[in-house]
Design a protein around this motif. Sequence first.
Motif, mmCIF file in Angstrom:
data_model
loop_
_atom_site.group_PDB
_atom_site.id
_atom_site.type_symbol
_atom_site.label_atom_id
_atom_site.label_comp_id
_atom_site.label_asym_id
_atom_site.label_seq_id
_atom_site.Cartn_x
_atom_site.Cartn_y
_atom_site.Cartn_z
ATOM 1 N N ASP A 74 0.815 -1.214 0.000
ATOM 2 C CA ASP A 74 0.000 0.000 0.000
ATOM 3 C C ASP A 74 0.849 1.264 0.000
ATOM 4 O O ASP A 74 0.325 2.375 -0.135
ATOM 5 C CB ASP A 74 -0.923 0.028 1.225
ATOM 6 N N ASP A 76 3.591 3.801 -1.554
ATOM 7 C CA ASP A 76 4.091 4.206 -2.867
ATOM 8 C C ASP A 76 5.531 4.705 -2.833
ATOM 9 O O ASP A 76 6.249 4.637 -3.835
ATOM 10 C CB ASP A 76 3.214 5.328 -3.433
ATOM 11 N N ALA A 77 5.941 5.250 -1.694
ATOM 12 C CA ALA A 77 7.303 5.786 -1.575
ATOM 13 C C ALA A 77 7.780 5.638 -0.146
ATOM 14 O O ALA A 77 6.979 5.694 0.795
ATOM 15 C CB ALA A 77 7.350 7.252 -1.999
ATOM 16 N N SER A 104 7.117 -2.458 -5.391
ATOM 17 C CA SER A 104 6.690 -1.316 -6.213
ATOM 18 C C SER A 104 7.152 -0.021 -5.567
ATOM 19 O O SER A 104 7.705 -0.011 -4.473
ATOM 20 C CB SER A 104 5.166 -1.316 -6.363
ATOM 21 N N GLY A 105 6.898 1.086 -6.249
ATOM 22 C CA GLY A 105 7.237 2.388 -5.687
ATOM 23 C C GLY A 105 8.730 2.668 -5.723
ATOM 24 O O GLY A 105 9.494 2.032 -6.441
ATOM 25 N N VAL A 133 2.134 10.692 -5.528
ATOM 26 C CA VAL A 133 1.929 9.447 -4.795
ATOM 27 C C VAL A 133 0.738 9.598 -3.857
ATOM 28 O O VAL A 133 0.322 10.720 -3.528
ATOM 29 C CB VAL A 133 3.176 9.043 -3.970
ATOM 30 N N LYS A 134 0.222 8.461 -3.396
ATOM 31 C CA LYS A 134 -0.882 8.479 -2.430
ATOM 32 C C LYS A 134 -0.393 8.303 -0.998
ATOM 33 O O LYS A 134 -0.873 8.971 -0.082
ATOM 34 C CB LYS A 134 -1.896 7.387 -2.761
ATOM 35 N N ARG A 135 0.579 7.391 -0.799
ATOM 36 C CA ARG A 135 1.063 7.137 0.561
ATOM 37 C C ARG A 135 2.589 7.116 0.580
ATOM 38 O O ARG A 135 3.226 6.504 -0.263
ATOM 39 C CB ARG A 135 0.551 5.799 1.101
ATOM 40 N N GLU A 169 -0.747 9.883 4.179
ATOM 41 C CA GLU A 169 -1.673 9.508 3.106
ATOM 42 C C GLU A 169 -2.340 10.743 2.519
ATOM 43 O O GLU A 169 -2.702 11.662 3.257
ATOM 44 C CB GLU A 169 -2.737 8.560 3.664
#
Length: 324
Positions: A74, A76-77, A104-105, A133-135, A169
């Motif tokens: 969940d 992203d970075a 990922s990310g 990014v989202k999170r 987030e």
Amino acid sequence: MTLRAVPVGIGHYLPARIVPNSEFEKTIDTTDEWIRSRSGIERRHFAAEGETTSDMAIAAARAALADAGLEPGDIDALIVATSTPDLTFPSAATMVQAGLGLKSGFAFDVQAVCAGFVYALSTANAFITSGQVKRVMVIGAETFSRIMDWQDRGTCVLFGDGAGALILEAQDGKGTPEDRGILAADLHSDGDFRDLLYVDGGVSSTQSTGVLRMQGREVFRHAVEKLAETAHAALDKAGLGAEDVDWIVPHQANLRIITRTAQKMGVGMDRVVVTVQDHGNTSAASIPLALSVGVARGQIKRGDLLVTEAIGGGLAWGAVILRW
């Protein structure tokens, strides 16, 4: 609507070994009373043999994920603030990424010494508010016990090891100071003061790790002045004042610095989260550690307005205004 970087998970990790002040009395000319009176520190944690910065960061990351009810996928970075990475390269962040099984990310380190977590928060906020990014997971992690001169009583008694992690987030806000999330940031550095706090080794200069060196009195003077100024500047950017602050969550370097800075800000110590007595100075890890402990104690609650501020080698300093 305005995108905000909102906290959704927090966690921390401290090594098992606890080192009380009395342990230093066996090897250097110091006492428990001397250390307490000058720093407020009573004990600190030291990493075990073979325990690395990334090991501690992974443990803190897992605690933050559990708190948020999220899985590694969940995220992203991943940004790790540290001055004591496992290796010169690759980054500690990529090691944490691998340790979490995050395929990922992207992941990278930020190095601004004790101000590293504040710099990393500001960076994460930029990624989120730009819509990239989202999170983002922001981690502060340090093993400063590996860069101490154990004969220098003015520095070796001050530092400890540990890690803290915060997950931010993207959430919609109204664009007002009442929004949850990061509301403002204020960052500074001045390389003219680099000799006040530094490590006397490096890849391109000595091909060695080196140990920490500090001009304590000068660092103290700059810290009190600059921390209060950057905190007020960040509050001004957010359209808020000291009277709006629920908690100052400062870099935990020295109790006298924390107390003097709160006084200059006009905020009582009953609104300051203090952990320095138990952790010592954990550099970039100190603010996320204090955030996590403050939440666990029941001090920090949803909707509280927080000021995080820090100063470190560089000199680098700054503040972030965050509504929990």
